[in-house]
Every structure is written in structure tokens, then in C-alpha cells.
Design a protein around this motif. Structure first.
Motif, short mmCIF file in Angstrom:
data_model
loop_
_atom_site.label_atom_id
_atom_site.label_comp_id
_atom_site.label_asym_id
_atom_site.label_seq_id
_atom_site.Cartn_x
_atom_site.Cartn_y
_atom_site.Cartn_z
N ARG A 137 -2.34 5.87 14.63
CA ARG A 137 -1.41 6.48 13.67
C ARG A 137 -1.60 7.99 13.58
NH1 ARG A 137 -2.25 3.29 8.14
NH2 ARG A 137 -0.13 3.91 7.66
N ARG A 164 9.72 11.82 0.37
CA ARG A 164 8.41 11.90 1.02
C ARG A 164 8.63 11.74 2.50
NH1 ARG A 164 4.85 7.29 -1.71
NH2 ARG A 164 6.84 6.39 -2.24
N ASP A 181 0.83 -1.20 0.00
CA ASP A 181 0.00 0.00 0.00
C ASP A 181 0.86 1.25 0.00
OD1 ASP A 181 -2.68 -0.78 -0.01
OD2 ASP A 181 -2.48 -1.54 2.01
N VAL A 182 0.29 2.38 -0.45
CA VAL A 182 1.10 3.59 -0.60
C VAL A 182 1.81 4.02 0.67
CG1 VAL A 182 0.27 4.77 -2.64
CG2 VAL A 182 -1.05 4.91 -0.54
N SER A 183 1.13 3.95 1.82
CA SER A 183 1.79 4.46 3.03
C SER A 183 2.94 3.53 3.42
CB SER A 183 0.79 4.63 4.17
OG SER A 183 0.29 3.41 4.60
N ILE A 184 2.81 2.23 3.15
CA ILE A 184 3.88 1.28 3.45
C ILE A 184 5.00 1.43 2.42
CG2 ILE A 184 4.38 -1.17 3.87
CD1 ILE A 184 2.27 0.09 5.72
N GLN A 185 4.60 1.71 1.17
CA GLN A 185 5.56 1.93 0.10
C GLN A 185 6.59 3.00 0.48
OE1 GLN A 185 4.21 3.73 -3.67
NE2 GLN A 185 3.75 1.64 -4.28
N SER A 186 6.09 4.11 1.04
CA SER A 186 7.02 5.19 1.37
C SER A 186 7.98 4.77 2.48
CB SER A 186 6.27 6.46 1.74
OG SER A 186 5.47 6.26 2.87
N GLN A 187 7.50 3.90 3.39
CA GLN A 187 8.40 3.42 4.45
C GLN A 187 9.52 2.57 3.87
OE1 GLN A 187 5.92 1.23 7.16
NE2 GLN A 187 4.70 3.00 7.74
N ILE A 243 10.71 2.57 0.80
CA ILE A 243 11.62 3.40 0.00
C ILE A 243 12.59 4.14 0.91
CG2 ILE A 243 11.72 5.48 -1.42
CD1 ILE A 243 9.20 4.37 -2.79
N ALA A 244 12.05 4.70 2.01
CA ALA A 244 12.91 5.40 2.95
C ALA A 244 13.98 4.45 3.50
CB ALA A 244 12.08 6.01 4.07
N LEU A 283 -2.61 12.03 5.38
CA LEU A 283 -1.56 11.01 5.32
C LEU A 283 -1.49 10.42 3.91
CD1 LEU A 283 -1.00 8.16 7.87
CD2 LEU A 283 -1.37 7.59 5.50
N PRO A 320 3.66 9.35 -4.40
CA PRO A 320 4.94 9.70 -5.02
C PRO A 320 4.66 10.69 -6.14
CG PRO A 320 4.36 7.40 -5.44
CD PRO A 320 3.20 8.03 -4.76
N THR A 374 1.64 10.58 0.99
CA THR A 374 2.39 9.41 0.54
C THR A 374 2.35 9.24 -0.97
OG1 THR A 374 0.46 8.05 0.88
CG2 THR A 374 2.07 8.08 2.64
N GLU A 415 -6.56 2.02 1.53
CA GLU A 415 -5.56 0.98 1.38
C GLU A 415 -6.22 -0.39 1.34
OE1 GLU A 415 -1.72 2.21 3.54
OE2 GLU A 415 -3.31 3.02 4.76
N VAL A 433 8.04 6.29 -7.84
CA VAL A 433 9.06 5.66 -6.99
C VAL A 433 10.45 6.02 -7.52
CG1 VAL A 433 10.03 3.43 -6.34
CG2 VAL A 433 7.57 3.78 -6.24
N PRO A 443 8.06 9.66 5.34
CA PRO A 443 7.48 8.33 5.55
C PRO A 443 6.50 8.36 6.71
CG PRO A 443 9.83 8.32 6.05
CD PRO A 443 9.47 9.73 5.70
#
Lengths: 325, 349
Positions: free
Chosen positions: B306, B284, A185-191, A193-194, B269, B275, B273, B63, A216, B286
């Protein structure tokens, strides 16, 4: 000298009627600590390129030409056990689906310890300590409690962190990451990548990031190579390629991405689809879809040429002074 | 319960009131008996209410596991809601029991699925796939009518009438999705539910399909319920958007409002996120944490673990949706005005 140097790589898959060329004359290089993004649509040959570098082309597929050099040493023609030695220890890999990269029958601790022992001469107790450190490094909360859990007890994002821990357990100098965030999912994706960027910065690990997602690439890669029908059509620094792409395919690709803040006007679209491997046209593979194609594009195959500082493009529009279309 | 506030539009084609779906996820009966385990229920959708006006595109984003596809399936009648109702053009679908009463409404609502490889029968020729709604609803009288209608819809989606003789495997992913769109259009529907119609496609093909869907909407006055996890796609196609989290709607707003002034912390949020291709080289922020287990959701507001703005009240009391400006938001922090104005630029540190 570049850490990884790929020269004129050609990968073929013999089929019943003819031989399919999945990767054709691909040259690229990655420096230590650099993130090279490889982007393209499905079937462009990006994953096959990655698999060729780590020596995972399944027979009857084969590397039919070109050279792959890692830290100055040629690795494409090594025997299998020497390849296995490089895989994992020198070059780590992260694949798209974390559930299929992990063995469901063993705890993540067992899998990490096994991998660590395979690549080093640590004792079992030391390997377990190292496994704990790795889980902590990739951001698994409370690693001491989680190390004895099975993969199915982790969420998708946490599983991908475990896969990354497996990839870095022998401190490789290069990681091939094939669509590492696509299943998330997008929010996990950013984690994730970081995390990859932090590893790259702290350990000087080079990353070859294979993805179809320009977003990405935009925030992760230093340089980007755009692939189409098994060939690289454009390569250069990420800002330059994304802001002012030269190749008509890259231009169309960038314009077809819906953007925030844009109005709801129709998206620019590239008509048609990427050719399948058995019907790649002669000349420039993109010419049937290209708005600027000329007679010459149907016959002559363009070579990758330097156009501006450190950006190269394979297009006849930029070929030896004919750029005035 | 939550129905009244979210639906106040007169010309709604679809009205969803207090929709809920609970799945039984308990262990098998004997295991439960032997091990003394309780019955476990998963609330996939809980108290969702919205309305869709004629001719607009309403999108649900969130999600995986947030319940957006469950809502879509209940809206077209593929699943029966545990609670609540779906009103289509003034008729409550749950009140209809007889097949003969349901069929005319069924014809007016069609669905396009995510995976064009799984949603077309590989053993059927494309013409038969596309003609299935025609046969099912008895819309054509003769063989030649049928052929003519199939040729017409295939042309409408940019395929050739000759393609009807081929099998699905002869087409690429984008062309297959055109075939599913043709099948949906064959019955002349008013309302089409699109469940992630482009997420299995490459970007250049995605642009073709999105443009086609928009064009068809204008030509035939279609109303869309669009399900997606991709916010930039949703922003491009939608008139209004509902953001879902753990089975509940946390914000319903117009596309412009949601992307310029998102109010709910979860909407913010999600926006953070995305991109952004224009943001080359910039990181971004995180976002910490993951979506909690829906079998055992947190008490109070499900998003509080969260949420940077959570306080004592959020831990205990579940926020109900209420109107703020043109948007509907379910959040205590918004109600108490504890949230600073949103600005996307200062999040990309």
C-alpha cells in the motif's frame, strides 16, 4: 418537489406500562441527488426514522402519525406487498454490519442475481452480467473471479461494497444508509464514503446518511439534521451547522469532539446523558442538560423554526424575538 | 533484536522488549492429517518494543487486527508472550513464577475494557464489582472499611455512594464505564491499561470519560497505556504514541511530532483518513488497499503493497526501527530520505 417528504412523523412502541415514543413530530425532506445526514447519539431515533421510511418498523412498533411521501406518493400506509415493491426498487438500504446483511449460505453472485431478478424482468444470464457490472462499479477487484465467492471470503470493506451493490441493483432513487461505515477501519471508511459520493453524483441518487460520526457527516452530507430524544433539534446546510451551530445541544456536541491541532485542554462536555424513552422530560427535551435553559423551557416545547436562510432550529432562545437571552 | 533502539529512557515504569505473540490457527489435528495441511501460525505481535515513563500516557494506534489489544493483554499479564519480556518497575514479569510474588505487582496494574456492557457482571451489585480488587488483594480488613473505600472511589468517578446498591443494568453506557474506572482505581494502581475505553460511547459521553480519566491521572499520578483506533482521541490524551501495523511498531513519536511531522508512510496514511469536522464539504483522499491477511503477511516491509514510496528493497528486507530526530521509525524510505515533507493540506484534493 422533494423526492422524499416526511411530515410530522411519529413512531410509537407500546410497552407494558406506557407507550414509548421513539420518533416524535419529525419532518424532513430530501431532494433528488442530495445527501441528507441524520446525526445523533444512540437512542435519538435516527435509525427508527430510517426504518419507518423503508417500512421496516417491527410490530408492535407502529407509525402513529404523520405522512411519508416518496416522489409525491404517500407510502406510509401502503399494504405490505406494495411496500415491498418500493423497498429495493425505489428505495435501497445499507446497514451497519455487512456480515449480517448478507446470507452466509449463498455466494454474493447468487444474492445479487436473486435481488436483480426480484426487481426486474431480466433473464438469468442477463442478471448475472448486470451483477458483474455492479461489482465492478462498487470497486471489487477482479469481479469475474469474486462473484462466486461466499461472504466470509471477503474482508469487511469488500463486504460493505457488496451490500452497496445489492442496494443499487435496481437503480433506486433513494438509499437509506444506516451507519454504513461504523464497523469499518478508518482507511476503509474513507473508501466507502468516496464510493457513496460517487454513486450519488453519477446516478443522481439521493442518500439519507444516518450516523453518529460528525466527521463522516462533514465530508459527505449536503444538509444535516441533528436529532435528540426522538426530535429534530436543528437542520440546515452542513457547513453552517458545523461551523456555527445554533442549538445548545449541537454546540455542545461539536465542542465535545477532540480535534487535531487543539491543545490538550479538557474537552467541553455536556453533563448528564440523553433521557431514556420512558423519561423524556416535558417542555424542551434537552432542558435538564442545557446551560441556557429558562423557566419557559421546562414547560413549552419548542417548534422547529427557520432562523437563517435554510437553517432551522427548535429552541426557545430563537423563538419569536426572545433571542436576547 | 529490536529492543535496544526503542527503549532508552531511564525512568521507565514499563519497558516492553522484543514482545511477540504467535497464535496457532491451524485446522484441527485430524483434519490437518487427512488433508495434508501444514501448521499455521498467526504472528499477532512481532518484535514490539517501547517504554512508558511514569505519569505519561502512551498510546497504541492502528487498524483492527494490528495487534494493539494483544500487546495490552500481555503487558498486564492476561496473556503470556511467546517471546520477549515486559519489565514493570524493574521487575521482569515473566521471571516471576510464584503467585505470591506476582500478586503485589498485579495490584499496581489494572485494566479498563472497551465494552462496559460485557465487562461488568450483571448479577453483581455495583459495590461488589468495585470491591472485587479489594477482596482479591486483601486490601480491606473489615466490612465497614470496604464500604467506605467503595463509597470513596464511586465519588471519585462522579457517581454517588448509593449507586453501589444498584445493578449494572440500571446505568447508561457512560456511567457503566465510570464503574469500570472505579473498579480499576479501587486497588490504588500506578498503571492502568485502557483498551478502547470510549469507543462504545457517544461523543458527548466520550468527552466526559476522557476528562475524568485525565483528571484522575493528575490527581493520582497514574501512568496510562491507551489503546485506540481513533486518532483524534489519541491526539487528545497522549504524551507519546506508537503506530502499529500488522503486529509491528512502525513509528513511535510524541503526540506533537506524530501529528505535525509524521514520518512513516502508514502514519501519514492514517492522518489522511481522519474525517475532520472542520473540513466540511472537502473530500478526503481515499487510500487504496486494505490490511493484508496476517496469516500470510507480505515479505519485506508488511506495508509495501500500500506504500507509495516502496522500492525493490522494501519488497525483500524488513525494516528495523531506528531513530530519526525524536521519533523512532521502521522504514527504508525514511532511512534513505526518499520521502517528501508531510503536509496535511495538500492531501485533501
Amino acid at each position: 418537489m422533494a423526492l422524499l417528504q416526511v411530515d410530522r412523523l411519529r413512531v410509537e412502541f407500546p410497552a407494558r406500562q406506557r407507550t414509548l415514543v421513539a420518533v416524535d413530530d419529525v419532518s424532513l425532506s430530501i431532494d433528488a441527488g442530495e445527501v441528507l445526514g441524520v446525526v445523533g447519539e444512540s437512542g435519538a431515533g435516527k435509525s427508527v426514522t430510517g426504518a419507518a421510511i423503508i417500512g421496516l418498523i417491527e410490530p408492535p412498533g407502529r407509525i402513529a402519525g404523520g405522512e411519508i411521501r416518496f416522489a409525491g406518493r404517500r407510502i406510509d400506509c401502503l399494504p405490505d406487498d406494495a411496500k415491498r415493491h418500493i423497498r429495493g426498487r425505489e428505495i435501497g438500504s445499507v446497514f451497519q454490519d455487512p456480515l449480517t446483511s448478507l446470507n452466509p449460505l449463498f455466494t454474493v453472485g447468487q444474492q445479487l442475481v436473486e435481488t436483480i431478478l426480484a426487481h426486474s424482468d431480466r433473464t438469468a444470464a442477463d442478471a448475472r452480467r448486470h451483477a458483474l457490472r455492479l461489482l465492478e462499479e462498487v470497486g471489487i477487484p477482479a469481479p469475474a473471479q469474486r462473484i462466486d465467492a461466499y461472504p466470509h471470503e471477503f474482508s469487511g470493506g469488500m463486504r460493505q461494497r457488496v451490500v452497496i451493490a445489492l442496494a443499487i441493483c435496481a437503480a433506486p432513487r433513494l438509499i437509506i444508509a444506516d451507519e454504513p461505515t461504523t464497523a469499518l477501519d478508518v482507511s476503509i471508511q474513507s473508501q466507502i464514503i468516496a464510493l457513496l459520493k460517487r454513486l450519488c453524483r453519477e446516478h443522481g441518487t439521493a442518500i439519507m446518511l444516518i450516523t453518529h460520526d460528525m466527521g463522516v457527516i462533514a465530508e459527505t452530507a449536503d444538509r444535516v439534521a441533528v436529532m435528540y430524544a426522538g426530535r429534530i433539534v436543528e437542520v440546515g446546510p452542513v457547513r453552517q451547522i458545523l461551523r456555527s451551530p445554533n442549538h445548545p445541544y449541537t454546540q455542545g456536541l461539536m465542542e465535545s469532539i477532540p480535534r487535531l491541532g487543539s491543545d490538550s485542554a479538557p474537552l467541553a462536555q455536556i453533563d448528564g446523558a440523553m433521557p431514556r424513552l420512558h423519561e423524556i422530560p416535558v417542555g424542551c427535551a434537552f432542558h435538564p442538560r442545557c446551560p441556557d435553559a429558562s423557566e419557559r423551557c421546562r414547560e413549552t416545547r419548542p417548534a422547529l423554526r427557520m432562523v437563517a436562510d435554510s437553517a432551522s432550529v427548535a429552541c426557545l432562545l430563537f423563538d419569536d424575538g426572545c433571542a436576547d437571552d | 533484536m529490536t529492543g535496544a533502539q526503542m527503549t532508552d529512557t531511564p525512568e521507565a515504569l514499563i519497558e516492553v522488549r522484543d514482545l511477540a505473540k504467535t497464535f496457532d490457527v491451524s485446522k484441527p489435528g485430524l483434519v490437518r492429517l487427512l488433508e495434508g495441511l501444514p501448521v499455521q501460525a498467526l504472528k499477532a505481535v512481532d518484535g514490539v518494543a517501547f517504554s512508558i515513563r511514569r505519569g505519561e500516557t502512551f498510546s497504541l494506534v492502528g487498524e483492527s487486527g494490528c495487534g494493539k489489544s494483544s500487546v495490552a493483554r500481555m503487558v498486564v499479564g492476561l496473556d503470556r508472550p511467546t517471546r520477549g519480556s515486559v519489565v514493570f518497575d524493574g521487575t521482569d514479569l515473566a521471571a516471576l513464577r510464584r503467585r505470591a510474588d506476582i500478586a503485589p505487582l498485579r495490584r499496581r496494574m489494572q485494566m479498563i475494557f472497551q465494552d462496559p456492557y460485557a465487562s461488568l457482571n450483571p448479577r453483581w451489585r455495583v459495590a461488589d464489582v468495585v470491591a472485587e480488587p479489594l477482596d482479591a488483594f486483601g486490601l480491606v480488613r473489615s466490612r465497614s472499611d470496604r464500604t467506605e473505600k467503595v463509597a470513596e472511589v464511586l465519588q471519585q468517578v462522579g457517581l454517588s455512594p448509593d449507586d453501589g446498591r444498584k445493578y449494572p443494568h440500571e446505568f447508561s453506557g457512560g456511567q457503566r464505564q465510570r464503574i469500570s474506572i472505579a473498579r480499576a482505581l479501587a486497588a490504588n494502581p500506578d498503571f492502568v491499561v485502557c483498551d478502547e475505553p470510549t469507543s462504545a460511547l457517544d461523543v458527548s459521553v466520550q468527552a466526559q470519560i476522557l476528562n475524568l480519566m485525565k483528571d484522575l491521572q493528575q490527581r493520582f499520578g497514574l501512568t496510562y497505556l491507551f489503546i485506540s483506533h481513533d486518532l483524534s482521541v489519541v491526539n487528545h490524551v497522549s504524551s507519546r504514541i506508537g503506530v502499529m501495523y500488522l503486529g509491528r511498531l512502525c513509528e513511535v513519536a510524541t503526540a506533537g511530532d506524530l501529528f505535525r511531522h509524521p514520518q512513516h508512510p502508514y502514519s501519514r496514511l492514517l492522518l489522511d483518513t481522519i474525517p475532520d469536522v472542520a473540513m466540511a464539504g472537502r473530500a478526503r483522499a481515499p487510500v487504496p488497499g486494505e490490511v493484508p491477511d496476517p496469516i500470510d503477511p507480505p515479505p519485506g516491509c508488511a506495508f509495501h503493497p500500500r506504500c507509495p514510496f516502496a522500492n525493490e528493497r522494501c519488497l525483500q528486507e524488513r525494516p528495523e526501527p531506528a531513530r530519526y530526530g525524536h521519533s523512532t521509525v521502521a522504514c527504508h524510505a525514511v532511512e534513505e530520505q526518499r520521502i517528501p515533507p508531510f503536509s496535511r493540506s495538500n492531501t485533501g484534493r
